[in-house]
Design a protein around this motif. Sequence first.
Motif, PDB file in Angstrom:
ATOM      1  N   VAL A   1      10.392  11.793 -72.049  1.00  0.00           N
ATOM      2  CA  VAL A   1      10.936  10.621 -71.358  1.00  0.00           C
ATOM      3  C   VAL A   1       9.890  10.067 -70.384  1.00  0.00           C
ATOM      4  O   VAL A   1       9.626   8.866 -70.345  1.00  0.00           O
ATOM      5  CB  VAL A   1      12.243  10.969 -70.608  1.00  0.00           C
ATOM      6  N   CYS A   2       9.284  10.953 -69.601  1.00  0.00           N
ATOM      7  CA  CYS A   2       8.278  10.522 -68.618  1.00  0.00           C
ATOM      8  C   CYS A   2       7.072   9.898 -69.312  1.00  0.00           C
ATOM      9  O   CYS A   2       6.545   8.876 -68.857  1.00  0.00           O
ATOM     10  CB  CYS A   2       7.858  11.693 -67.736  1.00  0.00           C
ATOM     11  N   LEU A   3       6.646  10.487 -70.417  1.00  0.00           N
ATOM     12  CA  LEU A   3       5.495   9.964 -71.154  1.00  0.00           C
ATOM     13  C   LEU A   3       5.811   8.581 -71.729  1.00  0.00           C
ATOM     14  O   LEU A   3       4.966   7.684 -71.713  1.00  0.00           O
ATOM     15  CB  LEU A   3       5.089  10.931 -72.269  1.00  0.00           C
ATOM     16  N   LYS A   4       7.034   8.408 -72.194  1.00  0.00           N
ATOM     17  CA  LYS A   4       7.437   7.128 -72.767  1.00  0.00           C
ATOM     18  C   LYS A   4       7.331   6.007 -71.729  1.00  0.00           C
ATOM     19  O   LYS A   4       6.882   4.909 -72.032  1.00  0.00           O
ATOM     20  CB  LYS A   4       8.868   7.228 -73.280  1.00  0.00           C
ATOM     21  N   TYR A   5       7.734   6.297 -70.499  1.00  0.00           N
ATOM     22  CA  TYR A   5       7.697   5.277 -69.452  1.00  0.00           C
ATOM     23  C   TYR A   5       6.323   5.147 -68.802  1.00  0.00           C
ATOM     24  O   TYR A   5       5.869   4.046 -68.530  1.00  0.00           O
ATOM     25  CB  TYR A   5       8.741   5.576 -68.365  1.00  0.00           C
ATOM     26  N   LEU A   6       5.676   6.264 -68.525  1.00  0.00           N
ATOM     27  CA  LEU A   6       4.437   6.227 -67.736  1.00  0.00           C
ATOM     28  C   LEU A   6       3.182   6.090 -68.592  1.00  0.00           C
ATOM     29  O   LEU A   6       2.111   5.783 -68.078  1.00  0.00           O
ATOM     30  CB  LEU A   6       4.362   7.470 -66.844  1.00  0.00           C
ATOM     31  N   LYS A   7       3.295   6.378 -69.883  1.00  0.00           N
ATOM     32  CA  LYS A   7       2.223   6.165 -70.863  1.00  0.00           C
ATOM     33  C   LYS A   7       0.968   7.021 -70.663  1.00  0.00           C
ATOM     34  O   LYS A   7      -0.031   6.789 -71.318  1.00  0.00           O
ATOM     35  CB  LYS A   7       1.784   4.689 -70.876  1.00  0.00           C
ATOM     36  N   ALA A   8       1.001   7.986 -69.761  1.00  0.00           N
ATOM     37  CA  ALA A   8      -0.172   8.833 -69.534  1.00  0.00           C
ATOM     38  C   ALA A   8       0.296  10.280 -69.353  1.00  0.00           C
ATOM     39  O   ALA A   8       1.168  10.546 -68.517  1.00  0.00           O
ATOM     40  CB  ALA A   8      -0.933   8.368 -68.300  1.00  0.00           C
ATOM     41  N   PRO A   9      -0.274  11.222 -70.105  1.00  0.00           N
ATOM     42  CA  PRO A   9       0.171  12.617 -70.011  1.00  0.00           C
ATOM     43  C   PRO A   9       0.081  13.208 -68.604  1.00  0.00           C
ATOM     44  O   PRO A   9       0.990  13.919 -68.176  1.00  0.00           O
ATOM     45  CB  PRO A   9      -0.757  13.355 -70.982  1.00  0.00           C
ATOM     46  N   ASP A  10      -0.991  12.914 -67.881  1.00  0.00           N
ATOM     47  CA  ASP A  10      -1.124  13.453 -66.520  1.00  0.00           C
ATOM     48  C   ASP A  10      -0.039  12.906 -65.606  1.00  0.00           C
ATOM     49  O   ASP A  10       0.558  13.651 -64.823  1.00  0.00           O
ATOM     50  CB  ASP A  10      -2.505  13.122 -65.935  1.00  0.00           C
ATOM     51  N   ALA A  11       0.221  11.611 -65.706  1.00  0.00           N
ATOM     52  CA  ALA A  11       1.265  10.992 -64.881  1.00  0.00           C
ATOM     53  C   ALA A  11       2.636  11.558 -65.263  1.00  0.00           C
ATOM     54  O   ALA A  11       3.480  11.804 -64.392  1.00  0.00           O
ATOM     55  CB  ALA A  11       1.252   9.479 -65.046  1.00  0.00           C
ATOM     56  N   ALA A  12       2.858  11.791 -66.551  1.00  0.00           N
ATOM     57  CA  ALA A  12       4.136  12.353 -67.010  1.00  0.00           C
ATOM     58  C   ALA A  12       4.315  13.774 -66.481  1.00  0.00           C
ATOM     59  O   ALA A  12       5.411  14.152 -66.044  1.00  0.00           O
ATOM     60  CB  ALA A  12       4.208  12.333 -68.538  1.00  0.00           C
ATOM     61  N   GLN A  13       3.247  14.561 -66.511  1.00  0.00           N
ATOM     62  CA  GLN A  13       3.320  15.932 -66.000  1.00  0.00           C
ATOM     63  C   GLN A  13       3.611  15.939 -64.501  1.00  0.00           C
ATOM     64  O   GLN A  13       4.430  16.723 -64.016  1.00  0.00           O
ATOM     65  CB  GLN A  13       2.010  16.678 -66.298  1.00  0.00           C
ATOM     66  N   ASP A  14       2.932  15.050 -63.758  1.00  0.00           N
ATOM     67  CA  ASP A  14       3.187  14.935 -62.313  1.00  0.00           C
ATOM     68  C   ASP A  14       4.639  14.543 -62.058  1.00  0.00           C
ATOM     69  O   ASP A  14       5.287  15.069 -61.151  1.00  0.00           O
ATOM     70  CB  ASP A  14       2.252  13.899 -61.681  1.00  0.00           C
ATOM     71  N   ALA A  15       5.150  13.617 -62.867  1.00  0.00           N
ATOM     72  CA  ALA A  15       6.537  13.171 -62.707  1.00  0.00           C
ATOM     73  C   ALA A  15       7.500  14.332 -62.960  1.00  0.00           C
ATOM     74  O   ALA A  15       8.492  14.485 -62.235  1.00  0.00           O
ATOM     75  CB  ALA A  15       6.831  12.008 -63.653  1.00  0.00           C
ATOM     76  N   CYS A  16       7.222  15.150 -63.962  1.00  0.00           N
ATOM     77  CA  CYS A  16       8.086  16.310 -64.248  1.00  0.00           C
ATOM     78  C   CYS A  16       8.144  17.250 -63.043  1.00  0.00           C
ATOM     79  O   CYS A  16       9.211  17.746 -62.682  1.00  0.00           O
ATOM     80  CB  CYS A  16       7.593  17.054 -65.487  1.00  0.00           C
ATOM     81  N   THR A  17       6.998  17.471 -62.430  1.00  0.00           N
ATOM     82  CA  THR A  17       6.944  18.326 -61.240  1.00  0.00           C
ATOM     83  C   THR A  17       7.756  17.712 -60.108  1.00  0.00           C
ATOM     84  O   THR A  17       8.539  18.401 -59.436  1.00  0.00           O
ATOM     85  CB  THR A  17       5.475  18.530 -60.792  1.00  0.00           C
ATOM     86  N   ASP A  18       7.582  16.406 -59.892  1.00  0.00           N
ATOM     87  CA  ASP A  18       8.341  15.706 -58.851  1.00  0.00           C
ATOM     88  C   ASP A  18       9.839  15.782 -59.121  1.00  0.00           C
ATOM     89  O   ASP A  18      10.642  15.974 -58.201  1.00  0.00           O
ATOM     90  CB  ASP A  18       7.918  14.238 -58.764  1.00  0.00           C
ATOM     91  N   ILE A  19      10.214  15.617 -60.380  1.00  0.00           N
ATOM     92  CA  ILE A  19      11.634  15.636 -60.747  1.00  0.00           C
ATOM     93  C   ILE A  19      12.234  17.013 -60.484  1.00  0.00           C
ATOM     94  O   ILE A  19      13.349  17.127 -59.981  1.00  0.00           O
ATOM     95  CB  ILE A  19      11.833  15.200 -62.218  1.00  0.00           C
ATOM     96  N   TYR A  20      11.489  18.090 -60.778  1.00  0.00           N
ATOM     97  CA  TYR A  20      12.009  19.427 -60.495  1.00  0.00           C
ATOM     98  C   TYR A  20      12.301  19.562 -58.999  1.00  0.00           C
ATOM     99  O   TYR A  20      13.342  20.085 -58.608  1.00  0.00           O
ATOM    100  CB  TYR A  20      11.039  20.526 -60.940  1.00  0.00           C
ATOM    101  N   GLU A  21      11.374  19.067 -58.179  1.00  0.00           N
ATOM    102  CA  GLU A  21      11.581  19.134 -56.728  1.00  0.00           C
ATOM    103  C   GLU A  21      12.814  18.344 -56.300  1.00  0.00           C
ATOM    104  O   GLU A  21      13.547  18.751 -55.401  1.00  0.00           O
ATOM    105  CB  GLU A  21      10.332  18.641 -55.994  1.00  0.00           C
ATOM    106  N   GLU A  22      13.061  17.207 -56.964  1.00  0.00           N
ATOM    107  CA  GLU A  22      14.262  16.422 -56.683  1.00  0.00           C
ATOM    108  C   GLU A  22      15.522  17.180 -57.107  1.00  0.00           C
ATOM    109  O   GLU A  22      16.545  17.124 -56.426  1.00  0.00           O
ATOM    110  CB  GLU A  22      14.238  15.097 -57.448  1.00  0.00           C
ATOM    111  N   LEU A  23      15.435  17.870 -58.246  1.00  0.00           N
ATOM    112  CA  LEU A  23      16.606  18.570 -58.790  1.00  0.00           C
ATOM    113  C   LEU A  23      17.131  19.634 -57.833  1.00  0.00           C
ATOM    114  O   LEU A  23      18.339  19.881 -57.787  1.00  0.00           O
ATOM    115  CB  LEU A  23      16.277  19.217 -60.136  1.00  0.00           C
ATOM    116  N   VAL A  24      16.230  20.273 -57.091  1.00  0.00           N
ATOM    117  CA  VAL A  24      16.629  21.332 -56.165  1.00  0.00           C
ATOM    118  C   VAL A  24      17.758  20.831 -55.260  1.00  0.00           C
ATOM    119  O   VAL A  24      18.718  21.556 -55.000  1.00  0.00           O
ATOM    120  CB  VAL A  24      15.414  21.814 -55.335  1.00  0.00           C
ATOM    121  N   LYS A  25      17.678  19.566 -54.826  1.00  0.00           N
ATOM    122  CA  LYS A  25      18.702  18.995 -53.954  1.00  0.00           C
ATOM    123  C   LYS A  25      19.778  18.240 -54.737  1.00  0.00           C
ATOM    124  O   LYS A  25      20.954  18.341 -54.426  1.00  0.00           O
ATOM    125  CB  LYS A  25      18.055  18.046 -52.941  1.00  0.00           C
TER     126      LYS A  25
END
Length: 189
Positions: A42-66
């Motif tokens: 999903v992140c790759l589809k929107y952000l179009k770059a693997p590094d940006a998608a990976q960073d987004a996944c990390t950010d999303i995990y941090e959001e999920l905690v709350k």
Amino acid sequence: MNKQPSHTQIPDAVLVTCYKESGDQHYLAALFQRYAGLLFGVCLKYLKAPDAAQDACTDIYEELVKKVLKHEINAFGGWLHMVAKNHCLQKLRSSKNVSTTEISEQFMQLDEPMHLEEVLNKEVKLDLMEKCLEQLTNDQKQMVELFYLQEKSYKEISEMTGTNWNMVRSHIQNGRRNLKNCMEENSGE
């Protein structure tokens, strides 16, 4: 109880409940791992770059905690998909710091005035479509975006959101009709 079931055998809803009750992140991590591929896609589809998608996944995990603690979650996969989509859209909106350069008249294609007008008309229609999409119900908006923008099938949407196939079809048809009506009413034609 000496032997606990592996996290792969525990349903999503049970892992969510265990995390909410205990605050133990290994339950959340197990859920996150289960959907990591989907989330990255999903992140790759929107952000179009693997590094940006990976960073987004990390950010999303941090959001999920709350977020998991605060929300009532019926279908974790569909809910996570929406969280990821919203995160990526927010990231894209905030990164629209586009620099502009003034172009002198000598570089303009003066012999094609209709081209610029067509481009402007398309932009106006796209802006109107975005505004009308916001007026749809949440279900209609989600289903229309998944079907038309992400090119998912009714079956895929049903599996992703936990909504039965007939309701997916209904939301898409009603959303498309409401979108068309809104655009016709607001187009000034």
